[in-house]
Design a protein around this motif. Sequence first.
Motif, PDB file in Angstrom:
ATOM      1  N   PRO A   1      28.990  41.187   4.109  1.00 36.00           N
ATOM      2  CA  PRO A   1      30.264  40.472   3.960  1.00 36.00           C
ATOM      3  C   PRO A   1      30.099  38.952   3.926  1.00 36.00           C
ATOM      4  O   PRO A   1      30.822  38.263   3.211  1.00 36.00           O
ATOM      5  N   THR A   2      29.148  38.453   4.700  1.00 32.63           N
ATOM      6  CA  THR A   2      28.927  37.006   4.715  1.00 32.63           C
ATOM      7  C   THR A   2      28.459  36.500   3.365  1.00 32.63           C
ATOM      8  O   THR A   2      28.935  35.472   2.863  1.00 32.63           O
ATOM      9  N   LEU A   3      27.526  37.236   2.751  1.00 34.79           N
ATOM     10  CA  LEU A   3      27.029  36.843   1.437  1.00 34.79           C
ATOM     11  C   LEU A   3      28.144  36.901   0.391  1.00 34.79           C
ATOM     12  O   LEU A   3      28.251  36.018  -0.466  1.00 34.79           O
ATOM     13  N   ALA A   4      28.974  37.936   0.477  1.00 29.56           N
ATOM     14  CA  ALA A   4      30.089  38.053  -0.466  1.00 29.56           C
ATOM     15  C   ALA A   4      31.046  36.871  -0.329  1.00 29.56           C
ATOM     16  O   ALA A   4      31.530  36.331  -1.332  1.00 29.56           O
ATOM     17  N   THR A   5      31.297  36.456   0.896  1.00 32.31           N
ATOM     18  CA  THR A   5      32.173  35.297   1.123  1.00 32.31           C
ATOM     19  C   THR A   5      31.557  34.025   0.567  1.00 32.31           C
ATOM     20  O   THR A   5      32.238  33.215  -0.072  1.00 32.31           O
TER      21      THR A   5
ATOM     22  N   VAL B   1      31.903  43.271  -8.305  1.00 29.13           N
ATOM     23  CA  VAL B   1      30.597  42.781  -7.847  1.00 29.13           C
ATOM     24  C   VAL B   1      30.675  42.293  -6.406  1.00 29.13           C
ATOM     25  O   VAL B   1      29.825  42.645  -5.560  1.00 29.13           O
ATOM     26  N   LEU B   2      31.687  41.495  -6.095  1.00 33.59           N
ATOM     27  CA  LEU B   2      31.828  40.982  -4.727  1.00 33.59           C
ATOM     28  C   LEU B   2      32.127  42.117  -3.752  1.00 33.59           C
ATOM     29  O   LEU B   2      31.688  42.068  -2.595  1.00 33.59           O
ATOM     30  N   GLY B   3      32.869  43.124  -4.211  1.00 36.62           N
ATOM     31  CA  GLY B   3      33.140  44.272  -3.345  1.00 36.62           C
ATOM     32  C   GLY B   3      31.884  45.028  -2.991  1.00 36.62           C
ATOM     33  O   GLY B   3      31.694  45.445  -1.840  1.00 36.62           O
TER      34      GLY B   3
END
Length: 257
Positions: free
Chosen positions: A217-221, A208-210
């Motif tokens: 990328p910011t939201l995933a972090t 999911v994070l990938g």
Amino acid sequence: MQARQLPAGRGFAWLGEGLQLWRRNPALLTFASFGYLLLLILVSVVPFIGQIIASLLTPVLSLGVLNTCRAIDTGRKAGPDVLFSGFQQNLPALIVIGGINFAGVWLVLGLTAIADGGTLFGLMTSGGKLEPEIATSTGFTMALMIAIALSTPVMMAYWFAPLLAGWWQVPAPKAMFFSFFACLRNWRPFLAYSIALALFGAVLPGIVLGIIGTISPTLATLLSVPLPLLLIPIVFASFYTNARDIFGEPGNGPEEA
């Protein structure tokens, strides 16, 4: 006090039941889980004796987390001090369990030196960087296999031992004996439980994070930061649910299957 022999499918249910338990009091369970981890980290950094003391206290504090889960499960009112309730439940046996487990872990690490000359032992005890050529070497691979094979029975002997000592006042050697054979009898649900932990604790969040990371990328972090706050208490709660499933509760033990 007898251990049920459960079908494999129960292993998949434990994590879901842990989630349900966490939802009933997320604040208290999160506090207990991270309080347990933080206290052990703080103790372990004490020079010379920190790791030994942390190992001896691990069963005591883990029983406190299980007591937290039990209070939530039974609807009893409990505060943050429940984390320290293990100090009032067969403390000498809990300390002995921690000592035996500590000795077992170090014995396993020492035996891995037969395969790799002490590389894995050094990495686990003093840290350091694992060079790629070492990680791919035959000796290091054999050391890892030895560590996994020998540490599994040590983990089995420890898994239920704190609650058996704390809830049923069982002496340390007997608690570890019962724990080992309870895990052995239930290897099928524990295999399923391991798969569930891998899927929902690592594989699916990673996927999911990938996917989110390819978009933002910011939201995933940002999403990865609170993820442990959710996963760790649920995993701790699932430790309680599998113990409750196999042993029941004091005064309400299950019948032998």
